[in-house]
Design a protein around this motif. Structure first.
Motif, PDB file in Angstrom:
ATOM      1  N   GLU A  51      -4.544  10.985  -6.838  1.00 38.06           N
ATOM      2  CA  GLU A  51      -4.504  10.746  -5.391  1.00 38.06           C
ATOM      3  C   GLU A  51      -4.386  12.067  -4.624  1.00 38.06           C
ATOM      4  OE1 GLU A  51      -3.806   7.484  -3.161  1.00 38.06           O
ATOM      5  OE2 GLU A  51      -5.496   7.399  -4.540  1.00 38.06           O
ATOM      6  N   SER A  95      -8.577   1.344  -5.923  1.00 39.81           N
ATOM      7  CA  SER A  95      -7.536   1.986  -5.103  1.00 39.81           C
ATOM      8  C   SER A  95      -6.130   1.837  -5.721  1.00 39.81           C
ATOM      9  CB  SER A  95      -7.599   1.406  -3.688  1.00 39.81           C
ATOM     10  OG  SER A  95      -6.833   2.189  -2.821  1.00 39.81           O
ATOM     11  N   ASP A  96      -5.153   1.330  -4.928  1.00 39.09           N
ATOM     12  CA  ASP A  96      -3.763   1.215  -5.418  1.00 39.09           C
ATOM     13  C   ASP A  96      -3.640   0.313  -6.651  1.00 39.09           C
ATOM     14  OD1 ASP A  96      -2.832   2.878  -3.530  1.00 39.09           O
ATOM     15  OD2 ASP A  96      -1.419   1.451  -2.626  1.00 39.09           O
TER      16      ASP A  96
END
Lengths: 75, 262
Positions: free
Chosen positions: B226, B235-236
Motif C-alpha cells: 500500500e 483492495s482491502d
C-alpha cells in the motif's frame, strides 16, 4: 552522582540498542534481509503489481521455508 | 470493516499471549516476594507501556507521511510476524520445545526463593522460618526485588505488544481500535488469572502465536504494498486472501516438518 547518572544512561542506551537488535535481527537475520529486499523492490519497481505481488509472496514463503529447514538441521 | 476487525483481533490475541507469559512471572514474584510489590511493579510497567504507546503512536501518525509510515511499519510487522510464525511452526511440528508456563513458573519461584534465602541467611544467621516467609508474602511492606521482577516481566513482555499496537494502529489509522484490542486482552487475562488464582498454563499459546504470526505477516506485506502504491487485487479485501495463503502454507510447512521428524 554524575558518574552514577552516566552509567545509568549508558546502560539505558545499551538496553535500547539491544532491544532493537533483538527485535529486528536476533536469531533470524534472514527475515531482516528479506524485508529490506522486499521494501527496496516495491519502492524501486512500482510499475507492475502483476510482477511484484507474486515475487514478494514467493520470496517471503521461500525464506520462511529456508529458515525453518535450517532450524530443523540445527536440532 | 474487515480490516478493522482484523486489527482488533491481531492486537487482542498478541496481547493475550504476552499477558499469559507476563502473568506467570508476576505470579511467581507475588508468591515468593509478596503481592503488594508484585502488583505495584506490574501496574508501574503497564503505565510506562501505555505512555510509550500513547506518545510514540500519536506522534508517528501526525509527523510521518502516511506512505512512508506504511512501508516502515509494514516492514516491522513482516519481521515480527515471520519470526512468530517460524517459532510457532517449529513448535507445532515438534522441532522446538513448547513454551511451558508451569516450568517457567517453577524456575522463577526457585530463583526468587534462592535469592530470598541467601538474603535472609545473611541477615538472620541462617534462621529462616515458615512464619517469616508467610509474613513476607502477606505483609504490606514493599519488596524491591519483587517490584523489579514484576516490572521487568510485564514491561519486557508488553514491549512487543506495544510495538504491535503502534505499528498496526498507525498504519491502518485505527490506533484506538488496536489499543482497545490489547486493553481488552490485558483485562481478560488478568481477570482469568485472578479468578483461577494460578498461572494460565492451559492457554493454547502456540496456536495463538501462529494466528498472530499469520495476521502480522499478512498485514506487513499488505502495508508495504500500500505504501508503495501497488494496486492489490480486491483492495482491502486482499488481506483476507493473504491470510488464507499464509495459513495454508503454515499448515503445509508444519506437516512437512512433522514428517521429517519421523
Amino acid at each position: 552522582m554524575g558518574k552514577d547518572f552516566l552509567s545509568w544512561l549508558k546502560n539505558l542506551s545499551l538496553g535500547f540498542l539491544k532491544f532493537w537488535y533483538d527485535f529486528l535481527i536476533g536469531d533470524t537475520p534472514e527475515f531482516f534481509v528479506l524485508t529490506i529486499g522486499i521494501v527496496l523492490l516495491v519502492v524501486m519497481v512500482k510499475t507492475s503489481s502483476l510482477f511484484i505481488i507474486p515475487a514478494v509472496l514467493v520470496a517471503s514463503l521461500g525464506v520462511l521455508w529456508l529458515s525453518l529447514y535450517h532450524a530443523r538441521i540445527k536440532q | 470493516m474487515t480490516s478493522e476487525l482484523l486489527v482488533v483481533l491481531a492486537s487482542f490475541i498478541a496481547c493475550s499471549v504476552e499477558m499469559v507469559e507476563a502473568w506467570t512471572i508476576v505470579f511467581a514474584a507475588g508468591r515468593t516476594r509478596g503481592w503488594r510489590s508484585a502488583i505495584e511493579g506490574s501496574i508501574a510497567a503497564f503505565l510506562v507501556l501505555v505512555l510509550i504507546v500513547g506518545i510514540v503512536g500519536t506522534s508517528l501518525i501526525h509527523l510521518i507521511p502516511i506512505d512512508a509510515l506504511r512501508i516502515t511499519v509494514g516492514a516491522l510487522l513482516m519481521i515480527l510476524g515471520l519470526s512468530w510464525l517460524r517459532k510457532a511452526i517449529l513448535r507445532s511440528s515438534g522441532h522446538k520445545a513448547m513454551h511451558d508456563e508451569d516450568l517457567i513458573y517453577e524456575k522463577k519461584v526457585k530463583e526468587l526463593s534462592g535469592i530470598a534465602k541467601a538474603r535472609t541467611s545473611a541477615m538472620d544467621g541462617d534462621k529462616i522460618s515458615v512464619v517469616g516467609k508467610v509474613k513476607r508474602i502477606y505483609s504490606t511492606d514493599r519488596d524491591s526485588l519483587g517490584f523489579v521482577v514484576a516490572f521487568k516481566g510485564v514491561f519486557l513482555e508488553g514491549l512487543e505488544v506495544a510495538m504491535i499496537v503502534i505499528t498496526l494502529g498507525s498504519s491502518s489509522h485505527h490506533f484506538i481500535l488496536a489499543a482497545t484490542g490489547a486493553l481488552f486482552a490485558a483485562v481478560a487475562v488478568t481477570c482469568a488469572a485472578t479468578l483461577l488464582a494460578r498461572q494460565l498454563s492451559e492457554v493454547p499459546e502456540n496456536k495463538m502465536k501462529m494466528v498472530v504470526g499469520i495476521l502480522l505477516t499478512s498485514f506487513g506485506i499488505f502495508w508495504v504494498g500500500e505504501g508503495a502504491k501497488i494496486g492489490w487485487p480486491g483492495s482491502d479485501l486482499s488481506i483476507l486472501w493473504l491470510i488464507a495463503l499464509f495459513s495454508a502454507v503454515s499448515f503445509i510447512y508444519t506437516a512437512i516438518l512433522k514428517n521429517m521428524l519421523v
